[in-house]
Write an enzyme that holds these catalytic residues in place. Sequence first.
Site, short mmCIF file in Angstrom:
data_model
loop_
_atom_site.label_atom_id
_atom_site.label_comp_id
_atom_site.label_asym_id
_atom_site.label_seq_id
_atom_site.Cartn_x
_atom_site.Cartn_y
_atom_site.Cartn_z
N ASP A 87 -19.34 -32.85 3.65
CA ASP A 87 -19.04 -33.94 3.00
C ASP A 87 -18.81 -36.04 3.36
O ASP A 87 -18.92 -36.73 3.01
CB ASP A 87 -19.09 -33.87 1.15
CG ASP A 87 -20.43 -33.15 0.70
OD1 ASP A 87 -20.20 -31.87 1.22
OD2 ASP A 87 -21.36 -33.30 0.13
N LYS A 126 -18.64 -28.24 0.46
CA LYS A 126 -18.88 -27.94 -0.63
C LYS A 126 -17.78 -26.69 -1.63
O LYS A 126 -16.69 -25.78 -0.24
CB LYS A 126 -20.09 -26.78 -0.67
CG LYS A 126 -21.07 -25.98 -1.91
CD LYS A 126 -20.70 -26.58 -3.26
CE LYS A 126 -21.90 -28.36 -3.19
NZ LYS A 126 -22.00 -28.84 -4.22
#
Length: 368
Positions: A243, A254
């Site tokens: 991300d 995550k």
Amino acid sequence: MKVNGTHYRSLWWDMNQSVLMIIDQRWLPHDFRTQALHTLDDFATAIIEMRVRGAPLIGATAAYGMALAAALDPSDSALNAAWEQLNATRPTAINLRWALNRCAETLQPLPVDERAAAALKLAHAIADEDVEINRRIGAYGLLLIRDIAAKKPAGEPVRLLTHCNAGWLATVDWGTATSPMYQAHDAGVPIHVWIDETRPRNQGALTAWELGSHGISQSYITDNAGGHLMQHGQVDLVITGTDRTTRQGDVCNKIGTYLKALAAHDNDVPFYVALPSPTIDWTVSDGVSQIPIEDRDSREVSHVQGVLDNGEIDVLRVTPEKTSCSNPAFDVTPNRLVTGLITERGICDASEHGLAAMFPDLIRKAAL
Ligand code: MRU
């Protein structure tokens, strides 16, 4: 990628209605529902509620949100307000800010009456670029998989492990971590994928749905199984998404990714991260101290969503009533645990030197 024989991207522009169509991912893998986004609030809600999710998809959605904002009111003040509203939707995935800044840089110098058309053109370009970036990541990742396959007895599958969903649903198409898997499967290289369930929201079920639809051999496993499988020689390669990756190659992904990287390191299993360049945050070096980690609703931990035997989708509580829960959604894997970064330009070390050699133009631009 295909759903019931029809090719879908995870978002598409409906020219007749001038709206963005999305797949409402809250209901997957149990129900395939699409939704039209008509207003800026619709865009913000879709991102906040994770109807769309995954760093590249969040960025592309935000770009279309800016296109809608420019069509409604292309003034500086309206576009600044849209930038603020969309930027506040989710804190960790850097593609959001990357896409919004790219929109702002493109639109600001233009006369007001040219902004709407330019914004829509840019959103289309960002979506198309994402597809090409991921296709290229897959081509480089395929080389890694082929290397491992070549050292195995003929026909024995390369066993990959992945965390969360870094698939086509999290991007515009192909996915990042899944693109090498799709391309290996399509090239006839036998693979088997261990899919972490990825509590609390179980994005692994999205990966299972995707890979299953493509005919890829897979096992869905609990988040705690990876270390055991690695200790017993059952994992040849880990590939995850990201991300936000810092300029020194620290990888935010995550929650739970860090533990898999630790287990991979302890067992000499190569740990690669599929990294599109818009996911690099050149402004940050140390990921652990500098990346904001999204703190999500504790109800995601205390409750689970699933499908009942009668086909209805329902939510059940798994904890005692009023249990206090904590829900950090991402973690940071320090670069020393990352074997390499699979980018659209090739594979590099997870280090400032590696990223700078791969992206000299981007590091120069970021310094301006
Ligand atoms: O919270 P989500 O579902 O938006 O998080 C998605 C992930 O963590 C993915 O692994 C990551 O964005 C990479 S997406 C190609």
